[in-house]
Structures are given as structure tokens and as C-alpha cells.
Design an enzyme around this catalytic site. Structure first.
Site, short mmCIF file in Angstrom:
data_model
loop_
_atom_site.label_atom_id
_atom_site.label_comp_id
_atom_site.label_asym_id
_atom_site.label_seq_id
_atom_site.Cartn_x
_atom_site.Cartn_y
_atom_site.Cartn_z
N HIS A 1 53.28 -12.33 21.24
CA HIS A 1 54.70 -11.94 21.25
C HIS A 1 54.85 -10.47 20.91
O HIS A 1 55.85 -9.84 21.23
CB HIS A 1 55.54 -12.80 20.30
CG HIS A 1 55.30 -12.51 18.86
ND1 HIS A 1 54.14 -12.86 18.22
CD2 HIS A 1 56.06 -11.88 17.94
CE1 HIS A 1 54.20 -12.46 16.96
NE2 HIS A 1 55.35 -11.86 16.76
N ARG A 2 53.87 -9.93 20.22
CA ARG A 2 53.78 -8.47 20.02
C ARG A 2 52.35 -8.07 20.31
O ARG A 2 51.40 -8.81 20.01
CB ARG A 2 54.12 -8.11 18.58
CG ARG A 2 55.59 -8.33 18.29
CD ARG A 2 56.14 -7.27 17.42
NE ARG A 2 57.59 -7.41 17.37
CZ ARG A 2 58.38 -6.60 16.69
NH1 ARG A 2 57.87 -5.62 15.98
NH2 ARG A 2 59.68 -6.77 16.71
N LYS B 1 45.91 -8.83 16.55
CA LYS B 1 45.15 -8.19 15.47
C LYS B 1 44.51 -9.23 14.57
O LYS B 1 45.14 -10.24 14.24
CB LYS B 1 46.13 -7.34 14.65
CG LYS B 1 45.49 -6.46 13.62
CD LYS B 1 45.07 -5.13 14.20
CE LYS B 1 44.22 -4.32 13.24
NZ LYS B 1 42.83 -4.83 13.17
N LYS C 1 51.16 -13.66 9.05
CA LYS C 1 50.90 -12.57 8.09
C LYS C 1 51.51 -11.26 8.57
O LYS C 1 52.21 -10.57 7.84
CB LYS C 1 49.37 -12.43 7.97
CG LYS C 1 48.90 -11.58 6.84
CD LYS C 1 47.38 -11.43 6.86
CE LYS C 1 46.63 -12.72 6.69
NZ LYS C 1 45.18 -12.52 6.50
N ASP D 1 55.90 -7.10 8.28
CA ASP D 1 56.44 -6.21 9.30
C ASP D 1 55.39 -5.29 9.92
O ASP D 1 55.61 -4.08 10.07
CB ASP D 1 57.60 -5.38 8.72
CG ASP D 1 58.78 -6.26 8.37
OD1 ASP D 1 59.18 -7.08 9.20
OD2 ASP D 1 59.28 -6.16 7.23
N LYS E 1 41.80 -13.64 15.77
CA LYS E 1 40.63 -13.69 14.88
C LYS E 1 39.38 -13.90 15.71
O LYS E 1 39.44 -14.51 16.78
CB LYS E 1 40.77 -14.85 13.90
CG LYS E 1 39.95 -14.67 12.64
CD LYS E 1 40.64 -13.69 11.71
CE LYS E 1 40.12 -13.68 10.33
NZ LYS E 1 41.16 -13.14 9.43
N SER F 1 45.25 -1.58 8.05
CA SER F 1 44.71 -1.52 9.41
C SER F 1 45.77 -0.95 10.37
O SER F 1 45.45 -0.17 11.27
CB SER F 1 44.32 -2.91 9.91
OG SER F 1 43.03 -3.25 9.49
N1 GLU Z 1 40.44 -9.87 8.09
C1 GLU Z 1 41.61 -9.39 7.41
C2 GLU Z 1 42.64 -10.50 7.27
O1 GLU Z 1 42.32 -11.64 7.28
C3 GLU Z 1 42.14 -8.10 8.01
C4 GLU Z 1 42.61 -8.17 9.41
C5 GLU Z 1 42.93 -6.81 10.03
O2 GLU Z 1 42.91 -5.80 9.33
O3 GLU Z 1 43.21 -6.80 11.22
O4 GLU Z 1 43.80 -10.24 7.08
#
Ligand code: GLU
Length: 468
Positions: free
Chosen positions: A61-62, A66, A90, A95, A102, A359
Site C-alpha cells: 500500500h506504500r 521494507k 510497525k 509513520d 521480510k 532505516s
Molecule cells: N529488522 C528490523 C525490524 O525488525 C529492521 C527493519 C528495517 O530497518 O527495515 O524492524
């Protein structure tokens, strides 16, 4: 015992019931959009090994999506799907304008040399490139359990070999070494975020009264499971900046306890020297490493893996606050029990969001091709110098050199990263706490955090016109 994904979705359903959103929309949000399972060969010594690996994009959706990449022998599709799902919520909670993803590679990193790990990481990256599962606007991996800055540098280098001409290529992965387009403060980010989040949670008097605790972190007793990247920085910062007392820690080789407190710096030196946290002067060894979860303490920080506090050990947990620094350390059933007992459970998808928040800052740095603070640091310093000079002239007094340095410093990248992270953790906590206060039937922070995420994600879908 329920599996990890089921546990995440049980929590989702519990929160969804409070939102009044249409079922179809909720089903779309909940579903894992893309699951890529791969098997590839890597030559290790004289043998060919077939490596099983995954990348899951839970929600687009965005964009980009990540989330980290995990190297562990326990990796399986259910786990990667659950972790990708958590990333979507998360990011929404803090935001960060990304969808969730993952990755997982089913290997035990301890069994391979760095050169072999490099080969595996590069081949995995090539598979992602081939299927268009990586790119600064598509899907951006990061470190997770079993990986770190070194692996991210290998991913970037492999990506550059294929797509070197892309102007934003450096943004294809985050958590890179600072010298390889990384950002200062990414390494400590998750642990520091846990610190800011818990510090905020314990600052409300009415909430602390209910737990029979005073406000503030100073003097609170803390137990930490796992001294990896998350647990180590959390313990270190709780001790140094929060004046909390770390009474117990656990690692792979065992657990230790000292009610007077364990000096984390000294413990790390001891571990480096002896190869173990055990037999640390002043602390007593505990028979099993899992006993760390059951010690007498105010705050318990499980910072290792999922499914640690379960129905079979939850009754022995004595902490008044459980801050889920790992992803999914408390099963849905066990969390119910804790909440019934009045324990404050600060949920993973909020409390460990510091990593993905920084990140995001790293990705922005990569897209802007410039270090944060470069443009304004000197300008701000000069402005503050002028102000201090003016005060001196007007008062006829001189400000001491040390104080002047403190008052006139322009922000460096690390200052801006920490400040952005602190602001994110504080404001997101307020959003979650406000929802919990407003909705009388919501009795726990996880449900409130889910509602916060669902409100934001659903409005994205509605604005896109997919669910008019
Ligand atoms: N692996 C981390 C998490 O579970 C960081 C993920 C990230 O920085 O993209 O939130």
C-alpha cells in the site's frame, strides 16, 4: 501451541473488531501480498549446498516495502510471513511511509566462514534482483537476526554490479556501514528506540500508579534476554542514560543475575576475554538461560527471538512491564494472561520500531545524496555564536569556553538521527496511549497500536480509491 503468524493475526482480529472497517478491507490489509520462496545452489568447499530462502512482501500500500533479512536455521515460511506482517503495522505506527516485508535465509551463520556467507548473501541478492524483489523504490532489506552491516554492504555491492547506473542505487538496502552509504546511529537505533519508548511509558503517573511503580527509569530494575544488537544497546543505554539497574541478562551460553546491578561494559569485556557471560564477578550463574524471563524485576526486555513467553512459562514472569524488543517474543495467549494480571506489555511493533525509523532516515539520506546536517551545521553554529556574543555585550559578562561550546554547537548527523528517533518514539507512544484512553473497551497497548496502524493503512487504501 499456535504458530507465529496465527499469533499475529489473532492480535489483528482482536483490534479489527474495534475499528468498524469493512471486512473486505480488513482482509486485504491482513493478507500477505507476495511470497517468494527460492532454493539456490552455493558451492561450499567441494560440495554444493542447496539453500532455502524467502522474501515476503506483506503489503504494497506504500512503496518501497521494507524489512530485515534473517539468517537462521529456524527460518521457515510461516515465520517470514509473520515478520513481514509485523513490519507493515510497525511502519504505520511510527509513520514510516513503507509497506512491510521480510527476508529469511535458512542457514546457521556460525557454520560458515565469512567468505562462504558472502557467497550466500550475494547469490540471494542476485535472486532478488532477478525477480524484481529489491530496489530503492521496490523493496529495501535491512539487518535482522543473524545479519548486520557487513551483509548489507555485500547486498549493496551485488546490486551495484547489476544496476550501477541507477542514481539512487545506494537506497536499495539500509543498515549499511557508515562508510558505504550508511547512517550514523543505525546500529544502536532499535535499542535506543526501546529506551525512548519505555522512558515515555514510565513517565505517566496514573499508569505507573496502577502498576505500583514510581515514574521515571532511574533505579528501576531491568532484565534483558539477548545481548545482540538490540539487547546490548538497550541494556547499555538504559544503564548509562536512564540510570536503570540491569539485574539480569541472558545470552546463548547462559544467564546471570546480580540484584545490585551488572555493569554492561565490564560484562562485554569479560565475554570477549572468556567467551561467555557466565562467571562474571559479583553475579551468580543461572541454571538455564530462560530463567532470565522469570527474575524479580520491574522491566523485562526480551530482545532475542519470537515465542519466548508462552502459556507454559507466563505464570512465572514477575516483571510489571514487558517491553517486546524482539519481534513476537510473547505469544498472543501468553499476552492475554499478562494483561489479565495487569502487566503492561509494550508491543513489539511499536517498541522495536527504532530500527526501521532510522532505516528510513538512511534511505532519505541515500536519496538526497547528502549527510544530514551538512548544510546547516555551520550556519547554526555561527548564528548561536552571534547570539552568545550579543548576550555577552549586553550583560558585560563572558560565558565560559565549555558552556559556549555547548550553547553554540550545530547539529551533526548523529544528533539529528537521535533527535528524529526520540521524537518518533514519543509522538507514536502518545498516539497509542490516546487510543487506549479513548476506547474504553481497549485494555492493552498492543490492541491500541494495531488500531493506530489500521486507521492509517485503511485511509491509504480508501484514498487510493481501491475501497471507495
Ligand atoms: N529488522 C528490523 C525490524 O525488525 C529492521 C527493519 C528495517 O530497518 O527495515 O524492524
Amino acid at each position: 501451541m499456535s504458530n507465529f503468524l496465527e499469533s499475529v493475526n489473532t492480535n489483528f482480529d482482536k483490534a479489527a473488531a474495534h475499528t468498524g472497517l469493512p471486512e473486505g478491507l480488513l482482509n486485504q490489509i491482513k493478507a500477505c501480498n507476495s511470497v517468494y520462496q527460492m532454493n539456490f545452489p552455493v558451492k561450499i568447499g567441494k560440495e554444493y549446498k542447496v539453500i532455502e530462502a524467502y522474501r515476503v512482501q506483506h503489503s504494497q500500500h506504500r512503496l518501497p516495502t521494507k524489512g530485515g533479512i534473517r539468517f537462521s536455521q529456524k527460518v521457515n515460511q510461516d515465520e517470514v510471513m509473520a515478520l513481514a506482517t509485523l513490519m507493515t503495522y510497525k511502519c504505520a505506527i511510527v509513520d514510516v511511509p513503507f509497506g512491510g516485508a521480510k527476508g529469511g535465509v535458512k542457514i546457521s551463520p556460525r557454520e560458515y566462514t565469512p567468505a562462504q556467507l558472502q557467497k550466500i548473501t550475494r547469490r540471494y541478492t542476485a535472486e532478488l534482483i532477478r525477480k524484481n524483489f529489491i530496489g530503492p523504490g521496490i523493496d529495501v532489506p535491512a539487518p535482522d537476526y543473524g545479519t548486520g552491516a557487513r551483509e548489507m554492504a555485500w547486498i549493496l555491492d551485488t546490486y551495484m554490479q547489476f544496476k550501477g547506473g541507477e542514481i539512487d542505487a545506494a537506497g536499495c538496502v539500509t543498515g549499511k556501514p557508515v562508510t558505504q552509504h550508511g547512517i550514523r546511529g543505525r546500529g544502536e537505533a532499535t535499542g535506543r528506540g526501546v529506551y525512548y519508548g519505555v522512558r515515555e511509558a514510565v513517565s505517566f503517573k496514573d499508569d505507573m500508579d496502577k502498576l505500583g511503580l514510581t515514574t521515571g527509569l532511574a533505579g528501576k530494575t531491568v532484565a534483558v534476554q539477548g545481548l545482540g544488537n538490540v539487547g546490548f544497546h538497550a541494556a547499555d543505554i538504559f544503564q548509562k542514560e536512564g540510570d536503570a539497574i540491569i539485574v539480569s541478562v541472558a545470552e546463548y551460553e547462559g544467564a546471570i543475575y546480580n540484584e545490585k546491578g551488572i555493569d554492561i561494559d565490564a560484562l562485554m569485556k569479560h565475554r570477549k576475554k572468556t567467551g561467555s557471560i557466565l562467571d562474571f564477578p559479583g553475579a551468580k550463574n543461572m541454571k538455564q538461560r530462560k530463567q532470565v524471563l522469570e527474575v524479580e524485576c520491574d522491566i523485562l526486555i526480551p530482545a532475542a527471538l519470537e515465542n519466548q513467553i508462552r502459556i507454559d512459562n507466563v505464570d512465572r514472569v514477575k516483571a510489571k512491564i514487558v517491553a517486546e524488543a524482539a519481534n513476537g517474543p510473547v505469544t498472543a495467549e501468553a499476552a492475554e494472561k499478562l494483561i489479565e494480571r495487569g502487566v503492561m506489555v509494550i508491543p513489539d511493533m511499536y517498541i522495536n520500531a527504532g530500527g526501521v525509523t532510522v532505516s528510513y532516515f538512511e534511505w532519505l539520506k541515500n536519496l538526497s545524496h547528502m549527510r544530514f546536517g551538512r548544510m546547516e551545521k555551520r550556519f547554526n553554529h555561527n548564528t548561536y555564536m552571534n547570539l552568545v556574543g550579543l548576550v555577552e555585550r549586553l550583560t558585560g559578562k563572558t560565558i565560559g569556553a565549555k558552556e559556549k561550546d555547548f550553547l553554540t554547537r550545530g547539529a551533526d548527523e548523529i544528533d539529528l538521527v537521535r533527535s528524529g528517533l526520540e521524537e518518533t518514539m514519543i509522538s507514536s507512544y502518545h498516539q497509542i496511549r490516546d487510543i487506549k484512553k479513548r476506547k474504553k473497551k481497549v485494555t492493552d497497548l498492543r490492541t491500541a497500536a494495531f488500531i493506530s496502524a489500521l486507521n492509517k493503512i485503511s485511509s491509504d487504501y480508501l484514498a487510493l480509491g481501491i475501497f471507495p
